[in-house]
Design an enzyme around this catalytic site. Sequence first.
Site, PDB file in Angstrom:
ATOM      1  N   ASN A 109      23.017 -15.568   0.013  1.00 26.26           N
ATOM      2  CA  ASN A 109      23.558 -14.213   0.126  1.00 26.26           C
ATOM      3  C   ASN A 109      22.489 -13.150  -0.111  1.00 26.26           C
ATOM      4  O   ASN A 109      22.406 -12.175   0.630  1.00 26.26           O
ATOM      5  CB  ASN A 109      24.723 -14.026  -0.854  1.00 26.26           C
ATOM      6  CG  ASN A 109      25.885 -14.950  -0.530  1.00 26.26           C
ATOM      7  OD1 ASN A 109      25.883 -15.614   0.506  1.00 26.26           O
ATOM      8  ND2 ASN A 109      26.872 -15.016  -1.415  1.00 26.26           N
ATOM      9  N   HIS A 155      26.963  24.931  31.855  1.00 28.48           N
ATOM     10  CA  HIS A 155      28.080  24.445  32.694  1.00 28.48           C
ATOM     11  C   HIS A 155      27.588  23.903  34.040  1.00 28.48           C
ATOM     12  O   HIS A 155      28.316  23.920  35.026  1.00 28.48           O
ATOM     13  CB  HIS A 155      29.105  25.552  32.958  1.00 28.48           C
ATOM     14  CG  HIS A 155      29.514  26.293  31.732  1.00 28.48           C
ATOM     15  ND1 HIS A 155      30.539  25.897  30.907  1.00 28.48           N
ATOM     16  CD2 HIS A 155      28.994  27.425  31.179  1.00 28.48           C
ATOM     17  CE1 HIS A 155      30.659  26.759  29.901  1.00 28.48           C
ATOM     18  NE2 HIS A 155      29.725  27.689  30.042  1.00 28.48           N
ATOM     19  N   SER A 276      18.230  -0.246  48.611  1.00 30.06           N
ATOM     20  CA  SER A 276      19.579  -0.742  48.851  1.00 30.06           C
ATOM     21  C   SER A 276      19.498  -1.928  49.790  1.00 30.06           C
ATOM     22  O   SER A 276      18.634  -1.989  50.666  1.00 30.06           O
ATOM     23  CB  SER A 276      20.422   0.369  49.476  1.00 30.06           C
ATOM     24  OG  SER A 276      21.495  -0.183  50.194  1.00 30.06           O
ATOM     25  N   LYS A 282      17.549   4.277  51.418  1.00 25.78           N
ATOM     26  CA  LYS A 282      17.828   4.590  50.011  1.00 25.78           C
ATOM     27  C   LYS A 282      16.666   4.324  49.064  1.00 25.78           C
ATOM     28  O   LYS A 282      15.907   3.383  49.226  1.00 25.78           O
ATOM     29  CB  LYS A 282      19.022   3.762  49.532  1.00 25.78           C
ATOM     30  CG  LYS A 282      20.315   4.163  50.205  1.00 25.78           C
ATOM     31  CD  LYS A 282      20.943   5.345  49.524  1.00 25.78           C
ATOM     32  CE  LYS A 282      21.855   4.821  48.441  1.00 25.78           C
ATOM     33  NZ  LYS A 282      22.626   5.892  47.841  1.00 25.78           N
ATOM     34  N   ASN A 284      16.862   4.511  44.984  1.00 26.52           N
ATOM     35  CA  ASN A 284      17.838   4.801  43.926  1.00 26.52           C
ATOM     36  C   ASN A 284      17.212   4.886  42.535  1.00 26.52           C
ATOM     37  O   ASN A 284      16.284   4.141  42.228  1.00 26.52           O
ATOM     38  CB  ASN A 284      18.921   3.722  43.902  1.00 26.52           C
ATOM     39  CG  ASN A 284      19.754   3.724  45.174  1.00 26.52           C
ATOM     40  OD1 ASN A 284      19.988   4.779  45.767  1.00 26.52           O
ATOM     41  ND2 ASN A 284      20.177   2.550  45.599  1.00 26.52           N
ATOM     42  N   GLU A 289      19.799   5.093  35.581  1.00 24.19           N
ATOM     43  CA  GLU A 289      21.225   4.760  35.477  1.00 24.19           C
ATOM     44  C   GLU A 289      21.457   3.616  34.478  1.00 24.19           C
ATOM     45  O   GLU A 289      22.413   3.625  33.710  1.00 24.19           O
ATOM     46  CB  GLU A 289      21.776   4.377  36.855  1.00 24.19           C
ATOM     47  CG  GLU A 289      21.851   5.567  37.787  1.00 24.19           C
ATOM     48  CD  GLU A 289      22.184   5.171  39.220  1.00 24.19           C
ATOM     49  OE1 GLU A 289      22.583   4.027  39.478  1.00 24.19           O
ATOM     50  OE2 GLU A 289      22.018   6.044  40.101  1.00 24.19           O
ATOM     51  N   GLN A 321      28.166 -12.183   8.612  1.00 23.70           N
ATOM     52  CA  GLN A 321      27.269 -12.890   9.531  1.00 23.70           C
ATOM     53  C   GLN A 321      27.268 -12.198  10.895  1.00 23.70           C
ATOM     54  O   GLN A 321      26.310 -12.326  11.653  1.00 23.70           O
ATOM     55  CB  GLN A 321      27.709 -14.359   9.655  1.00 23.70           C
ATOM     56  CG  GLN A 321      26.832 -15.199  10.549  1.00 23.70           C
ATOM     57  CD  GLN A 321      27.045 -16.682  10.334  1.00 23.70           C
ATOM     58  OE1 GLN A 321      26.617 -17.248   9.329  1.00 23.70           O
ATOM     59  NE2 GLN A 321      27.740 -17.325  11.248  1.00 23.70           N
ATOM     60  N   LYS A 324      24.382  -9.532  12.478  1.00 25.55           N
ATOM     61  CA  LYS A 324      23.099  -9.771  13.118  1.00 25.55           C
ATOM     62  C   LYS A 324      23.116  -9.539  14.627  1.00 25.55           C
ATOM     63  O   LYS A 324      22.287  -8.792  15.148  1.00 25.55           O
ATOM     64  CB  LYS A 324      22.601 -11.175  12.770  1.00 25.55           C
ATOM     65  CG  LYS A 324      21.942 -11.164  11.383  1.00 25.55           C
ATOM     66  CD  LYS A 324      21.626 -12.521  10.843  1.00 25.55           C
ATOM     67  CE  LYS A 324      22.803 -13.161  10.137  1.00 25.55           C
ATOM     68  NZ  LYS A 324      23.454 -12.321   9.113  1.00 25.55           N
TER      69      LYS A 324
HETATM   70  N1  ARG Z   1      24.281 -17.219   7.786  1.00 27.52           N
HETATM   71  C1  ARG Z   1      24.817 -16.407   6.750  1.00 27.52           C
HETATM   72  C2  ARG Z   1      24.894 -14.958   7.194  1.00 27.52           C
HETATM   73  O1  ARG Z   1      24.344 -14.666   8.183  1.00 27.52           O
HETATM   74  C3  ARG Z   1      23.945 -16.494   5.540  1.00 27.52           C
HETATM   75  C4  ARG Z   1      24.651 -16.287   4.245  1.00 27.52           C
HETATM   76  C5  ARG Z   1      25.648 -17.319   4.075  1.00 27.52           C
HETATM   77  N2  ARG Z   1      26.194 -17.398   2.771  1.00 27.52           N
HETATM   78  C6  ARG Z   1      27.280 -18.104   2.533  1.00 27.52           C
HETATM   79  N3  ARG Z   1      27.656 -18.187   1.340  1.00 27.52           N
HETATM   80  N4  ARG Z   1      27.947 -18.645   3.485  1.00 27.52           N
HETATM   81  O2  ARG Z   1      25.486 -14.124   6.583  1.00 27.52           O
END
Ligand code: ARG
Length: 461
Positions: A109, A155, A276, A282, A284, A289, A321, A324
């Site tokens: 953690n 505007h 195109s 064209k 583009n 975009e 988790q 990420k």
């Molecule tokens: N893979 C977990 C995350 O991304 C790491 C921490 C996990 N801790 C646990 N007690 N399951 O958060």
Amino acid sequence: MKLWGGRFQKETDEKVNDFNSSIRFDSRMYRQDITGSIAHASMLGRQGIIPQEDSDLIVKTLQEILTDIEAGSIEFDIDAEDIHMNVEKILSERIGDAGKRLHTGRSRNDQVALDLRMYVMDELKTILGMVKDAQQTILCIAKDNLDTIMPGYTHLQKAQPITLAHHVMAYFEMFKRDAMRLSDCLKRTSVMPLGSGALAATTYPLDRDFVAQQLGFDMVSLNSLDGVSDRDFAIEAASALSILMMHLSRFCEELILWNSNEFSFVEMDDAYSTGSSIMPQKKNPDVAELIRGKTGRVYGGLMTLLTMMKGIPLAYNKDMQEDKEAIFDCIDTVKLCLPVFTGMLATLKFNKDVMYRGSGKGFTNATDAADYLVKKGLPFRSAHEVLGKLVFYCIQHDKALDALTLEEFHQFSDIFEADVYDAIRLETCVNMRNITGGPAKEAVERAIAAGEAFLKTIEKG
Ligand code: ARG
């Protein structure tokens, strides 16, 4: 067997294994994970928490594992769940009991909180450098176009004449705030969470300050519950990146408009345009975009993070988790967009004649004609009315204000004199606006000088 398999009587269901595992996406933090573990292991040795020779062996082997990962010779194991346990498993396979001592006084953690902070800091520094590149390109365009008159809009209706330099410098200011936000976010990310343990810190005499200093953090976290469960830094980063994308998207939207046949203010370089499959003529503005389109997914990442965090009790919960992929996608997208944006910008060809002609239409000098009357004593509201009537007259006779004869001017106010023509020239309209923040050449030169001074304060990551 799992690293945590001691109290279990059954294997994890295969579906759960896949579901729970994050190695697919968190393996990209291998460098941060190993660097963090090296600092932790060194500290454990120095503090006499583990034998010094074990500490040395762990550090040496972790360095070898890093080299092997970088050489592509290691395949991660989905069974080992995440990057933290993958690295620990490889370490223990290589050096046995010494490796098994690494996790003393640490939890995944606080480990994952550390790794993610380090990852975000590295990436934000890279992004800051990319923002700086974009700003440098803007400064070049501004310096080349201090006298390039173009219509300014509100505007999307022609409003008052400005210069191209002034217009692009508006984006410089936006990117300056982006750079400041990213730098500010870096400060709050630079808090070292190791020592928080799973949630309630640890009984081992860890030297947290040593670890923080080894890893380049400004300070250590002061509450273990918050240490493991704070993701504000990721939310702030996603928020700063969302605002940055919003700015890119606005600029792109303008370039798309300007590149249209109707505007024809710019032509995008062939290298930054696409064709195109059916229409041979064209060319583009796909790049612009796509940047505009990708803005949405960065906002999506921010929303994912905010929503993920809003209902979880202290401290760590597995929901986290999910942080990420969201923040990685924000970072990846911005890193993809910025260099291509800067390249597109640097290769634009501006049709200065079209911009100038466009400024002469649409009565962009009407405010200045009213101000002319004000400077000769008429109250502004009355001058506004005179000009409103004059513009209506011009529309009916298909004329520009500066094409009227003095007699025609006099039908609306006898204050007008021959010097009105000079007062409403586009060049006069622009260059009289010389106060700070204005479009006059000198005012923009001052803004450019301030911009250059600002860029010197940004270190490239
Ligand atoms: N893979 C977990 C995350 O991304 C790491 C921490 C996990 N801790 C646990 N007690 N399951 O958060």
